[in-house]
Design an enzyme around this catalytic site. Structure first.
Site, PDB file in Angstrom:
ATOM      1  N   SER A 174     -22.409 -10.564  -0.030  1.00 35.83           N
ATOM      2  CA  SER A 174     -21.914  -9.835  -1.201  1.00 35.83           C
ATOM      3  C   SER A 174     -20.893  -8.785  -0.769  1.00 35.83           C
ATOM      4  O   SER A 174     -20.832  -8.400   0.402  1.00 35.83           O
ATOM      5  CB  SER A 174     -23.095  -9.156  -1.904  1.00 35.83           C
ATOM      6  N   CYS A 175     -20.129  -8.275  -1.749  1.00 37.54           N
ATOM      7  CA  CYS A 175     -19.154  -7.202  -1.470  1.00 37.54           C
ATOM      8  C   CYS A 175     -19.884  -5.981  -0.915  1.00 37.54           C
ATOM      9  O   CYS A 175     -21.041  -5.738  -1.268  1.00 37.54           O
ATOM     10  CB  CYS A 175     -18.503  -6.732  -2.772  1.00 37.54           C
TER      11      CYS A 175
END
Ligand code: SAH
Length: 242
Positions: free
Chosen positions: A78-79
């Site tokens: 994920s970011c």
């Protein structure tokens, strides 16, 4: 159509010192944005080298706000902002027994391991065996060999290590899997992206004597949950009903 753009693969060129500067700058930015408040989560984000959890050809993008592909059929890391986004409203803290559904790179599990500390515990479940092996290698190399990694359907939870104080589901779910709420302690919290029509709403659920209390955080975009409580299972149930 909603999605994200993957940057082009490239030969890694950044030095450890450059990565460290980027990591520190990212933490300052997350604080300035109000996404990061807990000193324990801040210390964890400063300590864990995110670049060590990313395939070589995407490593130089480690601190960019973009999900990056991982080995496996549908896995991404994920970011960077996704971790305080989940762990702050979850109230993840020291001594918690924490369950993650969707191990991915292992980065979220490593950050959680730092947050829960010596008296806490981290269990993480991954459904894809290629992704699970990738995460295991990353975690062992980074010194987090005490995270309990399980290969299986995270929608079913992991009863041998239950109950959990906190649960994070890092894939989008049509419904909150019943086994997960059953494996939470009273007062425990679960966070998950919940699919509502064409949106995914990051939702915190707190287990109270009156039932599960819900709080919406914001819209997000995660890969779909697979397995018994996944989107395909839900679609099958739906088509059986119609
Ligand atoms: N938390 C991860 C990001 C996870 S991406 C990180 O920090 O890198 C979502 C992951 O959930 C993918 O690896 C996908 O394979 C996994 N997944 C999807 N459905 C699952 C299920 N039912 N049980 C366990 N893992 C699942």
């Amino acid at each position: 159509m909603r999605g994200w753009i993957t940057p082009p693969p490239c030969t890694p060129r950044k030095t450890p010192a450059e990565f460290q500067r980027e990591r520190q700058a990212k933490v300052r930015l997350l604080e300035a944005q109000g996404l990061l408040r807990s000193p324990r989560i801040k210390a964890a984000l400063l300590k864990v080298r995110r670049e060590d959890f990313i395939p070589r050809e995407y490593r130089d993008y480690a601190y960019e706000e973009v999900p990056l592909p991982l080995p496996g059929a549908a896995a991404t890391i994920s970011c960077p902002h996704g971790y305080p986004l989940f762990y702050e409203p979850l109230g993840l803290d020291c001594r918690h027994r924490f369950l993650e559904v969707g191990t991915g790179s292992g980065y979220g599990a490593a950050v959680a391991r730092e947050v829960v500390g010596r008296d806490g515990r981290v269990v993480s479940i991954e459904i894809d065996s290629l992704t699970h092996d990738f995460a295991r290698r990353n975690l062992e190399r980074a010194g987090y060999g005490d995270v309990l990694l399980v290969l299986g359907d995270g929608g079913l939870g992991y009863p041998p290590a239950a109950p959990y104080d906190r649960i994070a589901v890092t894939a989008a779910c049509p419904i909150i899997p019943g086994p997960l709420t059953a494996q939470l302690v009273p007062g425990g919290r679960l966070i998950a992206p919940l699919i509502e029509e064409d949106r995914q709403i990051l939702t915190v659920l707190t287990k109270t004597p009156q039932g599960m209390h819900r709080n919406a955080v914001c819209d997000v975009l995660y890969v779909a949950l697979q397995g018994a409580y996944g989107t395909e299972a839900a679609a099958t149930c739906h088509s059986h009903r119609t």
